[in-house]
Design a protein around this motif. Structure first.
Motif, short mmCIF file in Angstrom:
data_model
loop_
_atom_site.label_atom_id
_atom_site.label_comp_id
_atom_site.label_asym_id
_atom_site.label_seq_id
_atom_site.Cartn_x
_atom_site.Cartn_y
_atom_site.Cartn_z
N THR A 215 2.51 1.63 -3.41
CA THR A 215 1.54 2.11 -4.41
C THR A 215 1.21 3.58 -4.18
OG1 THR A 215 0.57 -0.12 -4.50
CG2 THR A 215 -0.72 1.69 -5.45
N GLN A 216 1.02 3.95 -2.93
CA GLN A 216 0.72 5.34 -2.61
C GLN A 216 1.84 6.26 -3.07
OE1 GLN A 216 -0.42 5.89 1.47
NE2 GLN A 216 -0.51 8.12 1.32
N VAL B 37 1.72 6.42 -7.00
CA VAL B 37 0.59 7.20 -7.50
C VAL B 37 0.75 8.68 -7.15
CG1 VAL B 37 -1.93 7.50 -7.36
CG2 VAL B 37 -0.95 5.20 -7.43
N GLN C 28 0.84 -1.20 0.00
CA GLN C 28 0.00 0.00 0.00
C GLN C 28 0.87 1.25 0.00
OE1 GLN C 28 -3.60 0.21 2.27
NE2 GLN C 28 -3.28 2.35 2.83
N ILE D 160 -8.11 8.03 -12.69
CA ILE D 160 -7.74 6.91 -11.81
C ILE D 160 -8.20 5.58 -12.39
CG2 ILE D 160 -8.09 5.88 -9.53
CD1 ILE D 160 -6.33 8.32 -9.40
N LEU E 50 -5.89 -0.23 -7.05
CA LEU E 50 -4.54 0.20 -7.42
C LEU E 50 -3.49 -0.65 -6.72
CD1 LEU E 50 -5.01 4.08 -7.29
CD2 LEU E 50 -4.47 2.75 -9.34
N GLN F 40 -8.44 2.80 -4.48
CA GLN F 40 -7.14 2.59 -3.84
C GLN F 40 -6.83 1.11 -3.68
OE1 GLN F 40 -7.31 4.87 -0.19
NE2 GLN F 40 -6.95 6.82 -1.22
N TRP G 110 -3.17 9.93 -5.33
CA TRP G 110 -3.69 8.93 -4.40
C TRP G 110 -4.91 9.46 -3.64
CZ3 TRP G 110 -3.22 3.89 -3.41
CH2 TRP G 110 -3.62 3.40 -2.16
N ARG G 111 -4.86 10.70 -3.21
CA ARG G 111 -5.96 11.28 -2.44
C ARG G 111 -7.22 11.47 -3.27
NH1 ARG G 111 -3.03 16.03 1.21
NH2 ARG G 111 -1.59 14.65 2.34
N ARG H 195 6.18 6.58 -10.78
CA ARG H 195 5.39 7.78 -10.50
C ARG H 195 5.16 8.61 -11.77
NH1 ARG H 195 8.35 10.27 -6.55
NH2 ARG H 195 7.33 9.03 -4.95
#
Length: 206
Positions: A77-78, A81, A74, A190, A96, A93, A85-86, A178
């Motif tokens: 991935t965060q 992204v 996680q 997304i 992803l 999420q 992400w937000r 990224r």
């Protein structure tokens, strides 16, 4: 000097030493985890080589059991992204993370299947940007070739060390993805990135 003041000053001198020792031990734990996991993965690969040659897909289960528990997918991935992400819903999420994890596992599987006895050297641990972070440097060595540095960026989440990025030959895994992820989100949103990850996994591409 008052006894209380002497005691307090002695604690000021001792605390950094105690913290340094604890941090050093903790760093050693991170390095030991990387070495233990790598050696277990390679020994399993060697022990089951005949099975894997017949059915290469077996390697995915091996990675899930041996390597994947030590990666924070996680957080990886965060990081990949980035700012988008937000903007993703909780469901997006999860999609992803699942999709990117499959991409990374497939990429790692291909590198394992091409492994042919290269030496892995484990170097001295370096402190990270925060007290609970470290960098575990390694080198992949092959006769006649320049060693390839592979650094594992790790953090302690309170229940053990987890990898949150891998830097290969000075290129961050998270940083590299990224840029491509940002381009995909700008073009298709997304859901477009989720679809792209699904496509990559169906095609078996990185």
């Amino acid at each position: 000097m008052f006894p209380q003041r002497r005691f307090l000053l002695s604690m000021l001198f001792l605390l950094p030493l105690a913290w340094s020792g604890a941090l050093l031990a903790s760093q050693d734990d991170a390095s030991a985890l990387v070495k233990r996991t790598s050696e277990r993965m390679l020994s399993t690969l060697e022990a089951r080589k005949t099975e894997i040659d017949r059915n290469p897909s077996l390697i995915y289960g091996m990675i899930e059991n041996v390597v994947a528990p030590h990666f924070d997918f996680q957080r990886i991935t965060q990081g990949a992204v980035g700012q988008y992400w937000r903007q993703a819903s909780a469901q997006q999420q999860r999609a992803l993370v699942d999709g990117f994890k499959q991409v990374l596992v497939r990429t790692y599987a291909r590198s394992l299947l091409s492994y042919s006895g290269q030496e892995i050297r484990y170097l001295s641990v370096k402190p990270g940007s925060r007290p609970n972070m470290v960098v575990v440097p390694t080198e992949v060595r092959e006769a006649g070739s320049t060693p390839i540095p592979v650094d594992y960026r790790m953090y302690d989440n309170g229940s053990g060390w987890k990898v949150y990025d891998v830097v290969i030959n000075n290129a961050s895994l998270v940083g590299n993805y990224r840029n491509s992820f940002a381009n995909e989100v700008r073009q298709s949103g997304i859901d477009g990135l989720i679809a792209k990850l699904d496509e990559m996994n169906r095609d078996g591409r990185e």
